[in-house]
Design a protein around this motif. Structure first.
Motif, PDB file in Angstrom:
ATOM      1  N   ARG A  53       0.856  -1.185   0.000  1.00 49.18           N
ATOM      2  CA  ARG A  53       0.000   0.000   0.000  1.00 49.18           C
ATOM      3  C   ARG A  53       0.891   1.234   0.000  1.00 49.18           C
ATOM      4  O   ARG A  53       2.073   1.176   0.345  1.00 49.18           O
ATOM      5  N   ALA A  54       0.300   2.369  -0.356  1.00 44.94           N
ATOM      6  CA  ALA A  54       1.084   3.596  -0.478  1.00 44.94           C
ATOM      7  C   ALA A  54       1.797   3.948   0.826  1.00 44.94           C
ATOM      8  O   ALA A  54       2.951   4.380   0.816  1.00 44.94           O
ATOM      9  N   TYR A  55       1.128   3.770   1.969  1.00 43.90           N
ATOM     10  CA  TYR A  55       1.746   4.143   3.246  1.00 43.90           C
ATOM     11  C   TYR A  55       2.915   3.234   3.622  1.00 43.90           C
ATOM     12  O   TYR A  55       3.696   3.564   4.515  1.00 43.90           O
ATOM     13  N   GLN A  56       3.039   2.075   2.938  1.00 42.26           N
ATOM     14  CA  GLN A  56       4.131   1.155   3.233  1.00 42.26           C
ATOM     15  C   GLN A  56       5.367   1.421   2.379  1.00 42.26           C
ATOM     16  O   GLN A  56       6.412   0.824   2.617  1.00 42.26           O
ATOM     17  N   GLU A  57       5.228   2.280   1.374  1.00 40.39           N
ATOM     18  CA  GLU A  57       6.346   2.577   0.498  1.00 40.39           C
ATOM     19  C   GLU A  57       7.300   3.582   1.150  1.00 40.39           C
ATOM     20  O   GLU A  57       6.916   4.336   2.048  1.00 40.39           O
ATOM     21  N   LYS A  58       8.524   3.606   0.679  1.00 43.01           N
ATOM     22  CA  LYS A  58       9.539   4.483   1.271  1.00 43.01           C
ATOM     23  C   LYS A  58       9.268   5.951   0.972  1.00 43.01           C
ATOM     24  O   LYS A  58       9.493   6.822   1.802  1.00 43.01           O
ATOM     25  N   ASP A  59       8.812   6.241  -0.239  1.00 42.22           N
ATOM     26  CA  ASP A  59       8.581   7.622  -0.648  1.00 42.22           C
ATOM     27  C   ASP A  59       7.268   8.119  -0.047  1.00 42.22           C
ATOM     28  O   ASP A  59       6.187   7.661  -0.414  1.00 42.22           O
ATOM     29  N   TYR A 111      -7.333   7.860  -0.027  1.00 43.38           N
ATOM     30  CA  TYR A 111      -7.150   6.522  -0.596  1.00 43.38           C
ATOM     31  C   TYR A 111      -5.929   6.492  -1.508  1.00 43.38           C
ATOM     32  O   TYR A 111      -5.061   5.621  -1.375  1.00 43.38           O
ATOM     33  N   PHE A 112      -5.844   7.433  -2.458  1.00 43.78           N
ATOM     34  CA  PHE A 112      -4.777   7.391  -3.448  1.00 43.78           C
ATOM     35  C   PHE A 112      -3.415   7.770  -2.867  1.00 43.78           C
ATOM     36  O   PHE A 112      -2.388   7.333  -3.389  1.00 43.78           O
ATOM     37  N   CYS A 113      -3.381   8.553  -1.822  1.00 41.96           N
ATOM     38  CA  CYS A 113      -2.093   8.967  -1.250  1.00 41.96           C
ATOM     39  C   CYS A 113      -1.617   8.067  -0.110  1.00 41.96           C
ATOM     40  O   CYS A 113      -0.427   8.045   0.204  1.00 41.96           O
ATOM     41  N   PHE A 114      -2.552   7.315   0.502  1.00 41.50           N
ATOM     42  CA  PHE A 114      -2.174   6.500   1.653  1.00 41.50           C
ATOM     43  C   PHE A 114      -2.408   4.999   1.456  1.00 41.50           C
ATOM     44  O   PHE A 114      -1.645   4.188   1.979  1.00 41.50           O
ATOM     45  N   PHE A 115      -3.465   4.630   0.731  1.00 41.14           N
ATOM     46  CA  PHE A 115      -3.893   3.222   0.747  1.00 41.14           C
ATOM     47  C   PHE A 115      -3.917   2.530  -0.606  1.00 41.14           C
ATOM     48  O   PHE A 115      -4.146   1.316  -0.670  1.00 41.14           O
ATOM     49  N   VAL A 116      -3.712   3.242  -1.701  1.00 41.42           N
ATOM     50  CA  VAL A 116      -3.799   2.609  -3.018  1.00 41.42           C
ATOM     51  C   VAL A 116      -2.739   1.519  -3.181  1.00 41.42           C
ATOM     52  O   VAL A 116      -1.648   1.598  -2.603  1.00 41.42           O
ATOM     53  N   LYS A 159       6.264  11.304  -0.160  1.00 42.99           N
ATOM     54  CA  LYS A 159       6.021  12.635  -0.714  1.00 42.99           C
ATOM     55  C   LYS A 159       4.537  12.956  -0.838  1.00 42.99           C
ATOM     56  O   LYS A 159       4.085  14.042  -0.442  1.00 42.99           O
ATOM     57  N   TRP A 160       3.767  12.016  -1.377  1.00 43.98           N
ATOM     58  CA  TRP A 160       2.357  12.310  -1.636  1.00 43.98           C
ATOM     59  C   TRP A 160       1.542  12.397  -0.351  1.00 43.98           C
ATOM     60  O   TRP A 160       0.509  13.071  -0.321  1.00 43.98           O
ATOM     61  N   MET A 161       1.988  11.776   0.705  1.00 43.64           N
ATOM     62  CA  MET A 161       1.311  11.936   1.984  1.00 43.64           C
ATOM     63  C   MET A 161       1.445  13.380   2.475  1.00 43.64           C
ATOM     64  O   MET A 161       0.488  13.980   2.974  1.00 43.64           O
ATOM     65  N   LEU A 162       2.649  13.939   2.311  1.00 44.32           N
ATOM     66  CA  LEU A 162       2.885  15.326   2.725  1.00 44.32           C
ATOM     67  C   LEU A 162       2.115  16.294   1.833  1.00 44.32           C
ATOM     68  O   LEU A 162       1.561  17.286   2.316  1.00 44.32           O
ATOM     69  N   VAL A 163       2.074  16.017   0.528  1.00 41.52           N
ATOM     70  CA  VAL A 163       1.310  16.855  -0.401  1.00 41.52           C
ATOM     71  C   VAL A 163      -0.166  16.847  -0.010  1.00 41.52           C
ATOM     72  O   VAL A 163      -0.832  17.887  -0.008  1.00 41.52           O
ATOM     73  N   TYR A 164      -0.679  15.670   0.311  1.00 40.83           N
ATOM     74  CA  TYR A 164      -2.086  15.543   0.712  1.00 40.83           C
ATOM     75  C   TYR A 164      -2.372  16.378   1.966  1.00 40.83           C
ATOM     76  O   TYR A 164      -3.370  17.107   2.024  1.00 40.83           O
ATOM     77  N   VAL A 166      -2.391   6.416 -11.182  1.00 41.55           N
ATOM     78  CA  VAL A 166      -2.326   6.795  -9.767  1.00 41.55           C
ATOM     79  C   VAL A 166      -1.752   8.196  -9.612  1.00 41.55           C
ATOM     80  O   VAL A 166      -2.263   9.023  -8.849  1.00 41.55           O
ATOM     81  N   ARG A 167      -0.677   8.489 -10.370  1.00 40.51           N
ATOM     82  CA  ARG A 167      -0.063   9.809 -10.288  1.00 40.51           C
ATOM     83  C   ARG A 167      -1.037  10.899 -10.747  1.00 40.51           C
ATOM     84  O   ARG A 167      -1.119  11.977 -10.137  1.00 40.51           O
ATOM     85  N   ALA A 168      -1.789  10.625 -11.814  1.00 43.24           N
ATOM     86  CA  ALA A 168      -2.767  11.597 -12.313  1.00 43.24           C
ATOM     87  C   ALA A 168      -3.855  11.848 -11.278  1.00 43.24           C
ATOM     88  O   ALA A 168      -4.262  12.998 -11.052  1.00 43.24           O
ATOM     89  N   CYS A 169      -4.333  10.782 -10.635  1.00 47.34           N
ATOM     90  CA  CYS A 169      -5.355  10.926  -9.602  1.00 47.34           C
ATOM     91  C   CYS A 169      -4.839  11.742  -8.419  1.00 47.34           C
ATOM     92  O   CYS A 169      -5.515  12.648  -7.925  1.00 47.34           O
ATOM     93  N   ARG A 170      -3.655  11.421  -7.968  1.00 43.74           N
ATOM     94  CA  ARG A 170      -3.077  12.143  -6.832  1.00 43.74           C
ATOM     95  C   ARG A 170      -2.899  13.617  -7.148  1.00 43.74           C
ATOM     96  O   ARG A 170      -3.239  14.489  -6.335  1.00 43.74           O
TER      97      ARG A 170
END
Length: 254
Positions: free
Chosen positions: A101-107, A151-156, A109-114, A195-199
């Motif tokens: 899931r997104a929250y398990q990845e190293k990057d 969803y798209f920034c944390f759980f996708v 960035k999108w969590m902070l953007v969100y 995913v990038r477009a959605c985020r």
């Protein structure tokens, strides 16, 4: 190494499908797959992804255990501990590695953007409310953006199950989340771009649309109050679906 017997599995699925009166296409439609996928199972070319075992078993009127064993079990019938162990190991070997899931990845960035977009949009909404502006429509869009953005920034899922690469599937399902785009086949080639477009758009909309409404409210343009609900909805949906469709079509060919 525990593996499904593809020949027995395919014959069992074909038998159950015919008993239920389904054509290959009808069964495929209920699973959001192509009829070629069902044909591959029944001809022992491939076996379904683990995520399809439960819905497939339910449609065919058997248990997942019976599906894995490729045979019906007489009732009452107790499965021996050794059989349970075998089935568990079979299911493990049968499945792909669970996607991150997104929250398990190293990057991150999108969590902070969100979070930044949430603060900006929420602040603009608060200012609009305290200044007496009507914020019902933009408030609803903000909540929608916050939910989809989370969803798209944390759980996708970082990767789609392998059956998306083996078939042309235009429906993405993940729990309660569902996305259906006619003309776009989801696969692991176009999924990162989608995913990038959605985020990008959801975070932009969450921050930008409340600010736009706040500024337009201060200008007191007469026509804006009349068109605001429709303009915002069209802008939100149009600018979300268009990039997804473009990315899906551009990078979808394999």
């Amino acid at each position: 190494m525990f593996e499904i017997d593809k020949r027995k599995f395919g014959a069992f699925v074909a038998q159950l499908r015919k008993e239920k009166g389904y054509t290959q296409k009808e069964l495929a439609d209920r699973l959001f797959l192509s009829d070629k996928a069902i044909s591959k199972w029944e001809t022992s070319v491939s076996i379904p992804d683990t995520t399809l075992l439960v819905p497939l078993a339910e449609l065919l009127g058997v248990t997942v255990t019976e599906l894995l064993m490729c045979a019906r079990m007489e009732q009452p019938h107790a499965v021996e501990p050794e059989q349970v162990e075998t089935l568990v190991k079979t299911a493990i070997a049968f499945s792909d590695e669970k996607p991150l899931r997104a929250y398990q990845e190293k990057d991150k960035k999108w969590m902070l953007v969100y979070l930044f977009a949430l603060l900006v949009g929420g602040g603009a909404l608060l200012l609009a409310y305290t200044s007496g502006q009507m914020i019902e429509q933009i408030g609803l869009l903000f909540v929608m953006s916050a939910i989809f953005g989370a969803y798209f920034c944390f759980f996708v899922q970082g990767r789609l199950p392998k059956y998306y690469d083996e078939n042309r599937i235009n429906v993405y399902t993940d729990g309660m989340f569902r996305m259906n785009l006619v003309g776009v086949a989801f696969n692991n080639t176009n999924w990162p771009h989608i995913v990038r477009a959605c985020r990008t758009w959801i975070c932009t909309a969450m921050a930008f649309l409340p600010v736009l409404c706040l500024l337009m409210g201060y200008t007191q343009i007469a026509w804006w109050a009349a068109v605001q609900p429709y303009a915002l909805l069209l802008l939100f949906l149009g600018m979300l679906l268009l990039p997804i469709y473009i990315m899906g079509r551009k990078y979808g060919s394999k």
